[in-house]
Write a protein that holds these residues in place. Sequence first.
Motif, PDB file in Angstrom:
ATOM      1  N   VAL A  79      18.429  34.364  12.843  1.00 21.38           N
ATOM      2  CA  VAL A  79      18.575  33.631  11.577  1.00 21.38           C
ATOM      3  C   VAL A  79      20.040  33.292  11.342  1.00 21.38           C
ATOM      4  O   VAL A  79      20.375  32.194  10.893  1.00 21.38           O
ATOM      5  CB  VAL A  79      17.989  34.445  10.396  1.00 21.38           C
ATOM      6  N   ARG A  80      20.934  34.201  11.694  1.00 18.24           N
ATOM      7  CA  ARG A  80      22.372  33.989  11.475  1.00 18.24           C
ATOM      8  C   ARG A  80      22.910  32.795  12.262  1.00 18.24           C
ATOM      9  O   ARG A  80      23.916  32.195  11.894  1.00 18.24           O
ATOM     10  CB  ARG A  80      23.157  35.246  11.840  1.00 18.24           C
ATOM     11  N   GLU A  81      22.243  32.428  13.336  1.00 16.57           N
ATOM     12  CA  GLU A  81      22.655  31.231  14.083  1.00 16.57           C
ATOM     13  C   GLU A  81      22.506  29.971  13.230  1.00 16.57           C
ATOM     14  O   GLU A  81      23.160  28.969  13.474  1.00 16.57           O
ATOM     15  CB  GLU A  81      21.857  31.096  15.377  1.00 16.57           C
ATOM     16  N   TYR A  82      21.648  30.018  12.223  1.00 16.25           N
ATOM     17  CA  TYR A  82      21.428  28.883  11.322  1.00 16.25           C
ATOM     18  C   TYR A  82      22.100  29.117   9.966  1.00 16.25           C
ATOM     19  O   TYR A  82      22.757  28.234   9.434  1.00 16.25           O
ATOM     20  CB  TYR A  82      19.924  28.662  11.097  1.00 16.25           C
ATOM     21  N   ASP A  94      22.662  25.277  -1.754  1.00 15.28           N
ATOM     22  CA  ASP A  94      21.968  24.181  -1.078  1.00 15.28           C
ATOM     23  C   ASP A  94      22.077  24.319   0.440  1.00 15.28           C
ATOM     24  O   ASP A  94      21.111  24.081   1.168  1.00 15.28           O
ATOM     25  CB  ASP A  94      22.518  22.826  -1.529  1.00 15.28           C
ATOM     26  N   TYR A  95      23.248  24.710   0.916  1.00 13.56           N
ATOM     27  CA  TYR A  95      23.439  24.952   2.355  1.00 13.56           C
ATOM     28  C   TYR A  95      22.558  26.122   2.801  1.00 13.56           C
ATOM     29  O   TYR A  95      21.871  26.034   3.817  1.00 13.56           O
ATOM     30  CB  TYR A  95      24.908  25.234   2.654  1.00 13.56           C
ATOM     31  N   TYR A  96      22.584  27.205   2.049  1.00 14.44           N
ATOM     32  CA  TYR A  96      21.761  28.386   2.359  1.00 14.44           C
ATOM     33  C   TYR A  96      20.288  27.986   2.477  1.00 14.44           C
ATOM     34  O   TYR A  96      19.617  28.319   3.451  1.00 14.44           O
ATOM     35  CB  TYR A  96      21.960  29.432   1.264  1.00 14.44           C
ATOM     36  N   THR A  97      19.810  27.251   1.489  1.00 12.21           N
ATOM     37  CA  THR A  97      18.410  26.837   1.467  1.00 12.21           C
ATOM     38  C   THR A  97      18.086  25.904   2.630  1.00 12.21           C
ATOM     39  O   THR A  97      17.101  26.113   3.344  1.00 12.21           O
ATOM     40  CB  THR A  97      18.084  26.136   0.128  1.00 12.21           C
ATOM     41  N   SER A  98      18.907  24.897   2.845  1.00 12.96           N
ATOM     42  CA  SER A  98      18.614  23.921   3.906  1.00 12.96           C
ATOM     43  C   SER A  98      18.670  24.571   5.287  1.00 12.96           C
ATOM     44  O   SER A  98      17.862  24.259   6.160  1.00 12.96           O
ATOM     45  CB  SER A  98      19.567  22.726   3.836  1.00 12.96           C
ATOM     46  N   GLN A  99      19.593  25.494   5.492  1.00 10.91           N
ATOM     47  CA  GLN A  99      19.698  26.153   6.794  1.00 10.91           C
ATOM     48  C   GLN A  99      18.554  27.143   7.015  1.00 10.91           C
ATOM     49  O   GLN A  99      18.070  27.290   8.137  1.00 10.91           O
ATOM     50  CB  GLN A  99      21.052  26.851   6.938  1.00 10.91           C
ATOM     51  N   THR A 100      18.108  27.803   5.955  1.00 15.40           N
ATOM     52  CA  THR A 100      16.953  28.703   6.068  1.00 15.40           C
ATOM     53  C   THR A 100      15.707  27.898   6.412  1.00 15.40           C
ATOM     54  O   THR A 100      14.929  28.274   7.297  1.00 15.40           O
ATOM     55  CB  THR A 100      16.756  29.502   4.763  1.00 15.40           C
ATOM     56  N   ARG A 102      15.731  24.966   7.878  1.00 16.83           N
ATOM     57  CA  ARG A 102      15.965  24.459   9.245  1.00 16.83           C
ATOM     58  C   ARG A 102      15.572  25.509  10.284  1.00 16.83           C
ATOM     59  O   ARG A 102      14.937  25.187  11.287  1.00 16.83           O
ATOM     60  CB  ARG A 102      17.430  24.050   9.396  1.00 16.83           C
ATOM     61  N   PHE A 103      15.921  26.770  10.040  1.00 14.31           N
ATOM     62  CA  PHE A 103      15.508  27.842  10.947  1.00 14.31           C
ATOM     63  C   PHE A 103      13.981  27.926  11.009  1.00 14.31           C
ATOM     64  O   PHE A 103      13.401  27.978  12.091  1.00 14.31           O
ATOM     65  CB  PHE A 103      16.080  29.204  10.517  1.00 14.31           C
ATOM     66  N   ALA A 104      13.334  27.931   9.846  1.00  9.68           N
ATOM     67  CA  ALA A 104      11.872  28.020   9.811  1.00  9.68           C
ATOM     68  C   ALA A 104      11.223  26.860  10.550  1.00  9.68           C
ATOM     69  O   ALA A 104      10.283  27.043  11.328  1.00  9.68           O
ATOM     70  CB  ALA A 104      11.394  28.067   8.362  1.00  9.68           C
TER      71      ALA A 104
END
Length: 108
Positions: A79-82, A94-100, A102-104
């Motif tokens: 997850v940390r890679e994203y 917003d970055y946290y949400t979009s990257q989470t 994106r990982f999913a």
Amino acid sequence: MTRNQLDFIKIKDGSSETIGANQYWFSQKFAALSGCGPTTASEILAYLTRKYLSAGQALYPHDINHLERKSFVRFMQDVREYVKPGMMGLTDIDYYTSQTIRFAMSRG
């Protein structure tokens, strides 16, 4: 009287059990110090997997019904890679949400 109970994820750590993960489980010092975002994203994703997906789904590729610290740390690292904090941590929701998300999505 109605009793509400939160459905926290529990992670087996040797002979003990923790409620949720710990950012200090990351082996690299910077990752441990700045790991609150990836750790919480990992917990949210594991919770959603357990609640809404069947076991063995790609989102959380380990046994979702028996969380073990060793496999959960591998998941946190993935997850940390994203969800990667910068020098000041993760300061943008917003970055946290979009990257989470994106990982999913990368896991189908």
